[in-house]
Design a protein around this motif. Sequence first.
Motif, PDB file in Angstrom:
ATOM      1  N   VAL A  59       0.872  -1.195   0.034  1.00  0.00           N
ATOM      2  CA  VAL A  59       0.003   0.048   0.075  1.00  0.00           C
ATOM      3  C   VAL A  59       0.882   1.312   0.062  1.00  0.00           C
ATOM      4  O   VAL A  59       0.651   2.267  -0.755  1.00  0.00           O
ATOM      5  CB  VAL A  59      -0.833  -0.044   1.193  1.00  0.00           C
ATOM      6  N   GLN A  60       1.963   1.273   0.674  1.00  0.00           N
ATOM      7  CA  GLN A  60       2.875   2.275   0.895  1.00  0.00           C
ATOM      8  C   GLN A  60       3.429   2.650  -0.609  1.00  0.00           C
ATOM      9  O   GLN A  60       3.732   3.600  -1.094  1.00  0.00           O
ATOM     10  CB  GLN A  60       3.992   2.253   1.943  1.00  0.00           C
ATOM     11  N   ALA A  61       3.790   1.424  -1.111  1.00  0.00           N
ATOM     12  CA  ALA A  61       4.566   1.509  -2.386  1.00  0.00           C
ATOM     13  C   ALA A  61       3.716   2.022  -3.445  1.00  0.00           C
ATOM     14  O   ALA A  61       3.975   2.745  -4.283  1.00  0.00           O
ATOM     15  CB  ALA A  61       5.081   0.083  -2.933  1.00  0.00           C
ATOM     16  N   THR A  62       2.358   1.788  -3.508  1.00  0.00           N
ATOM     17  CA  THR A  62       1.184   2.293  -4.135  1.00  0.00           C
ATOM     18  C   THR A  62       1.269   3.771  -4.189  1.00  0.00           C
ATOM     19  O   THR A  62       1.277   4.461  -5.185  1.00  0.00           O
ATOM     20  CB  THR A  62      -0.010   1.895  -4.183  1.00  0.00           C
ATOM     21  N   GLU A  63       1.402   4.287  -2.841  1.00  0.00           N
ATOM     22  CA  GLU A  63       1.183   5.722  -2.766  1.00  0.00           C
ATOM     23  C   GLU A  63       2.466   6.407  -3.314  1.00  0.00           C
ATOM     24  O   GLU A  63       2.404   7.779  -3.653  1.00  0.00           O
ATOM     25  CB  GLU A  63       1.156   6.140  -1.003  1.00  0.00           C
TER      26      GLU A  63
ATOM     27  N   LEU B 116       1.741   5.180 -14.113  1.00  0.00           N
ATOM     28  CA  LEU B 116       0.634   4.289 -14.283  1.00  0.00           C
ATOM     29  C   LEU B 116       1.104   2.804 -14.189  1.00  0.00           C
ATOM     30  O   LEU B 116       0.205   2.102 -13.299  1.00  0.00           O
ATOM     31  CB  LEU B 116       0.197   4.474 -15.711  1.00  0.00           C
ATOM     32  N   CYS B 117       2.155   2.553 -14.650  1.00  0.00           N
ATOM     33  CA  CYS B 117       2.530   0.905 -14.456  1.00  0.00           C
ATOM     34  C   CYS B 117       2.754   0.519 -13.007  1.00  0.00           C
ATOM     35  O   CYS B 117       2.259  -0.525 -12.377  1.00  0.00           O
ATOM     36  CB  CYS B 117       3.733   0.751 -15.451  1.00  0.00           C
ATOM     37  N   LEU B 118       3.463   1.181 -12.100  1.00  0.00           N
ATOM     38  CA  LEU B 118       3.721   1.198 -10.976  1.00  0.00           C
ATOM     39  C   LEU B 118       2.629   1.036 -10.182  1.00  0.00           C
ATOM     40  O   LEU B 118       2.551   0.437  -9.159  1.00  0.00           O
ATOM     41  CB  LEU B 118       4.987   1.912 -10.454  1.00  0.00           C
ATOM     42  N   THR B 119       1.763   2.345 -10.239  1.00  0.00           N
ATOM     43  CA  THR B 119       0.613   2.268  -9.546  1.00  0.00           C
ATOM     44  C   THR B 119      -0.384   1.250  -9.752  1.00  0.00           C
ATOM     45  O   THR B 119      -0.864   0.332  -8.732  1.00  0.00           O
ATOM     46  CB  THR B 119      -0.247   3.512  -9.812  1.00  0.00           C
ATOM     47  N   LEU B 120      -0.517   0.600 -11.089  1.00  0.00           N
ATOM     48  CA  LEU B 120      -1.552  -0.643 -11.283  1.00  0.00           C
ATOM     49  C   LEU B 120      -0.857  -1.766 -10.820  1.00  0.00           C
ATOM     50  O   LEU B 120      -1.452  -2.581 -10.248  1.00  0.00           O
ATOM     51  CB  LEU B 120      -1.896  -0.700 -12.744  1.00  0.00           C
ATOM     52  N   ALA B 121       0.547  -1.913 -10.858  1.00  0.00           N
ATOM     53  CA  ALA B 121       1.238  -3.007 -10.368  1.00  0.00           C
ATOM     54  C   ALA B 121       1.166  -3.297  -9.019  1.00  0.00           C
ATOM     55  O   ALA B 121       0.854  -4.429  -8.415  1.00  0.00           O
ATOM     56  CB  ALA B 121       2.707  -3.028 -11.021  1.00  0.00           C
ATOM     57  N   ASN B 122       1.483  -2.156  -7.957  1.00  0.00           N
ATOM     58  CA  ASN B 122       1.333  -2.265  -6.622  1.00  0.00           C
ATOM     59  C   ASN B 122      -0.113  -2.587  -6.215  1.00  0.00           C
ATOM     60  O   ASN B 122      -0.368  -3.096  -5.205  1.00  0.00           O
ATOM     61  CB  ASN B 122       1.585  -0.869  -6.077  1.00  0.00           C
ATOM     62  N   LEU B 123      -1.163  -2.071  -6.819  1.00  0.00           N
ATOM     63  CA  LEU B 123      -2.585  -2.419  -6.545  1.00  0.00           C
ATOM     64  C   LEU B 123      -2.855  -4.165  -6.773  1.00  0.00           C
ATOM     65  O   LEU B 123      -3.407  -4.408  -5.799  1.00  0.00           O
ATOM     66  CB  LEU B 123      -3.477  -1.635  -7.417  1.00  0.00           C
TER      67      LEU B 123
END
Length: 221
Positions: free
Chosen positions: A43-47, A59-66
């Motif tokens: 969750v912290q990585a998504t933020e 975009l890639c990292l946010t979707l990946a972390n989700l």
Amino acid sequence: MLLRYLLESKAGREKVVMKLKKLESSVSAGRKWFRLGNVVHAVQATEQSLRATHPVPRLCLTLANLNRVVYFICDTVLWARSVGLASRVSRERWQLRAARHYCCFLLLCLLRDAYEMALQMARASDRRARRGRPSEEALGWQAGEEEKEWLQSSLLLLFQSLKQHPPLLLDTVKNFCDILIPLNQLGIYRSNPGIIGLGGLVSSVAGIITIVFPQMKLRTP
């Protein structure tokens, strides 16, 4: 897994194989406890990924972390079922969900790696252009050149880019090795236990390198 796979085909190693299976089971159970904390970390990585400067990595990292968050949640549910806390949960269904989200996570990470490779190749091409060689010539894009010559030039440029950026190479190799597991679970690409075990070994070594040498961890500005 790799060691067990190598010993399974040898006679007289049944006891050793059984001990290795028990060890794998114990290690897997221990990893479940660590993954409870990994949900918070994901969750912290998504933020943090939302603060990335470039839109494509963001975009890639946010979707990946989700997807990673959902994967850890599925994995935690499977652990709860294994210890009897959620006996009514369908093990097969949640394993399939976990594999899907893990596969999506790794595919998005590989997409981000491909984007970073394209950036590095473009920068390498620009450097060649400043030295008096057109970028089209460096990449083999001149009209009338053979397709084979263009491919060789592109591969050479890719090799030079990865050589100058070891963290990108390490991250790509790690993600490629990791994705063998969900692809096998989903039936998309079947691999024998030896290949999966070897991929897991390479991935583990790559992970250890990023811990021992933090500068080898791929970072997105």
